[in-house]
Design a protein around this motif. Sequence first.
Motif, short mmCIF file in Angstrom:
data_model
loop_
_atom_site.label_atom_id
_atom_site.label_comp_id
_atom_site.label_asym_id
_atom_site.label_seq_id
_atom_site.Cartn_x
_atom_site.Cartn_y
_atom_site.Cartn_z
N ASP A 288 0.84 -1.20 0.00
CA ASP A 288 0.00 0.00 0.00
C ASP A 288 0.87 1.25 0.00
OD1 ASP A 288 -2.24 1.62 0.10
OD2 ASP A 288 -2.50 1.41 2.26
N GLU A 289 1.86 1.32 0.89
CA GLU A 289 2.72 2.49 0.99
C GLU A 289 3.65 2.63 -0.21
OE1 GLU A 289 2.56 4.95 3.21
OE2 GLU A 289 0.76 3.89 3.90
N HIS A 290 4.22 1.53 -0.67
CA HIS A 290 5.17 1.58 -1.79
C HIS A 290 4.46 2.02 -3.08
CE1 HIS A 290 8.85 0.53 -3.94
NE2 HIS A 290 8.09 -0.06 -4.85
N ILE A 291 3.29 1.47 -3.33
CA ILE A 291 2.55 1.83 -4.54
C ILE A 291 2.13 3.29 -4.48
CG2 ILE A 291 0.40 1.43 -5.80
CD1 ILE A 291 0.70 -1.57 -4.92
N CYS A 292 1.63 3.72 -3.33
CA CYS A 292 1.18 5.12 -3.19
C CYS A 292 2.33 6.09 -3.43
CB CYS A 292 0.57 5.33 -1.81
SG CYS A 292 -0.04 7.00 -1.53
N TYR A 293 3.49 5.82 -2.85
CA TYR A 293 4.61 6.76 -2.96
C TYR A 293 5.23 6.75 -4.35
CZ TYR A 293 8.79 9.40 -1.72
OH TYR A 293 9.77 10.36 -1.67
N HIS A 294 5.46 5.57 -4.91
CA HIS A 294 6.22 5.49 -6.16
C HIS A 294 5.36 5.52 -7.42
CE1 HIS A 294 10.22 4.93 -4.43
NE2 HIS A 294 9.58 4.31 -3.45
N VAL A 295 4.11 5.10 -7.31
CA VAL A 295 3.21 5.13 -8.47
C VAL A 295 2.34 6.38 -8.41
CG1 VAL A 295 1.44 3.86 -9.74
CG2 VAL A 295 3.25 2.61 -8.57
N GLY A 296 2.12 6.88 -7.19
CA GLY A 296 1.38 8.12 -7.05
C GLY A 296 -0.11 7.97 -6.92
N ARG A 297 -0.60 6.75 -6.65
CA ARG A 297 -2.03 6.53 -6.49
C ARG A 297 -2.27 5.57 -5.34
NH1 ARG A 297 -4.40 5.34 -12.42
NH2 ARG A 297 -6.38 5.55 -11.30
N ARG A 298 -3.35 5.80 -4.60
CA ARG A 298 -3.69 4.97 -3.46
C ARG A 298 -4.76 3.95 -3.86
NH1 ARG A 298 -1.24 4.32 1.40
NH2 ARG A 298 -1.19 6.56 1.84
N SER A 299 -4.52 2.69 -3.57
CA SER A 299 -5.46 1.63 -3.92
C SER A 299 -6.61 1.58 -2.92
CB SER A 299 -4.74 0.28 -3.96
OG SER A 299 -5.66 -0.78 -4.11
N ARG A 300 -7.81 1.89 -3.37
CA ARG A 300 -8.98 1.79 -2.49
C ARG A 300 -9.31 0.33 -2.19
NH1 ARG A 300 -13.46 5.42 -5.37
NH2 ARG A 300 -12.58 4.36 -7.20
N ALA A 301 -9.15 -0.53 -3.18
CA ALA A 301 -9.46 -1.95 -2.97
C ALA A 301 -8.52 -2.58 -1.95
CB ALA A 301 -9.38 -2.71 -4.30
N LEU A 302 -7.24 -2.17 -1.97
CA LEU A 302 -6.29 -2.70 -1.01
C LEU A 302 -6.63 -2.27 0.40
CD1 LEU A 302 -3.78 -4.45 -0.78
CD2 LEU A 302 -2.38 -2.43 -1.20
N ARG A 303 -7.13 -1.05 0.56
CA ARG A 303 -7.56 -0.59 1.87
C ARG A 303 -8.75 -1.40 2.37
NH1 ARG A 303 -5.53 4.17 4.13
NH2 ARG A 303 -3.35 4.24 3.52
N VAL A 304 -9.68 -1.72 1.48
CA VAL A 304 -10.82 -2.57 1.86
C VAL A 304 -10.34 -3.96 2.26
CG1 VAL A 304 -12.92 -3.70 1.01
CG2 VAL A 304 -12.46 -1.31 0.41
N LEU A 305 -9.39 -4.49 1.48
CA LEU A 305 -8.88 -5.83 1.76
C LEU A 305 -8.25 -5.92 3.14
CD1 LEU A 305 -8.30 -8.68 0.61
CD2 LEU A 305 -6.11 -7.79 -0.21
N GLN A 306 -7.59 -4.87 3.57
CA GLN A 306 -6.92 -4.87 4.87
C GLN A 306 -7.92 -4.96 6.02
OE1 GLN A 306 -4.14 -1.58 5.07
NE2 GLN A 306 -3.28 -2.11 3.08
N GLN A 307 -9.19 -4.67 5.74
CA GLN A 307 -10.22 -4.76 6.77
C GLN A 307 -10.88 -6.14 6.82
OE1 GLN A 307 -10.43 -2.07 8.74
NE2 GLN A 307 -8.85 -1.22 7.38
N ILE A 308 -10.56 -7.01 5.87
CA ILE A 308 -11.16 -8.33 5.82
C ILE A 308 -10.19 -9.32 6.45
CG2 ILE A 308 -12.10 -10.13 4.33
CD1 ILE A 308 -12.65 -7.99 2.25
N ALA A 309 -10.53 -9.85 7.60
CA ALA A 309 -9.67 -10.82 8.29
C ALA A 309 -9.97 -12.22 7.78
CB ALA A 309 -9.91 -10.75 9.81
N VAL A 310 -8.94 -12.89 7.28
CA VAL A 310 -9.10 -14.23 6.74
C VAL A 310 -8.02 -15.13 7.33
CG1 VAL A 310 -9.15 -15.63 4.64
CG2 VAL A 310 -10.00 -13.28 4.58
N PRO A 311 -8.38 -16.32 7.86
CA PRO A 311 -7.36 -17.23 8.39
C PRO A 311 -6.35 -17.63 7.33
CG PRO A 311 -9.58 -17.94 8.99
CD PRO A 311 -9.73 -16.85 7.97
#
Length: 254
Positions: free
Chosen positions: A224-247
């Motif tokens: 999330d941080e690497h893509i935002c800083y070097h590509v210049g865009r924040r992934s909304r889907a990745l932020r959603v994914l981080q809220q989904i807890a999966v074993p």
Amino acid sequence: MSYHATEAVTLRRWRTQEADALYLLFTESLGKVTAKARGVAKSTSRIAGMLQPHNRTHVILYQKQEDQDILSVTQVSLVRRYPRLQGDLKSLTLAACAAELIDFCTGEGEPNRVIWSLLTKLLDFWEENEATEAQLAAFALRILKETGFEPHLAACAKCGVQERSEWYYSPERGAILCPGCRRTERLALSGGAVCTMARLTAGEKLSALSFGEQDVKDMLLFLDEHICYHVGRRSRALRVLQQIAVPLNGESEP
């Protein structure tokens, strides 16, 4: 004036005026393109169903002028639909992350057969197997390497030490720092996460690696941080994914 026949995966769709829609496609022969499909909101339209996000199709695109930014969809035939992937929230979110990553890291009209192969193999694999965050991380690292945004994870960017139980990510360097070289860097990463990502970047198979649930969480935070800083865009889907807890289960990959 020209026509282009190619396979495509729909990355994104958005409505325009009246009954038309725009589609962001990643194609086998043209790379990423934006295309307009007319009349897809009408009840009689067959194209709308075939061009749903993540579907794989064969399209014929019309380009009136060479410098035209938006092509026109003239014909569509379905190659593969992914009902299992599209019917599960976690799998759908993972697929959205993969689509956003390709959108962020590629330019329009730049064909890349490696990325096409990685994307279609991933979707095919997720349709037949459980989709996991670790598989997404492995895919993301390959896309970053292919498009020139590869992070440097083999050793501390300052002193060169290679083994630590904890690391810190330096966005400016696109690299990791050991605790002794860290200054203002705040994103801490487990040694397992960094080791796993370094080995994946070097070409090792995900199934041959051992890692824990916290390592996977750290990999997603890092991406999330690497893509935002070097590509210049924040992934909304990745932020959603981080809220989904999966074993965490045993991992395989496409």
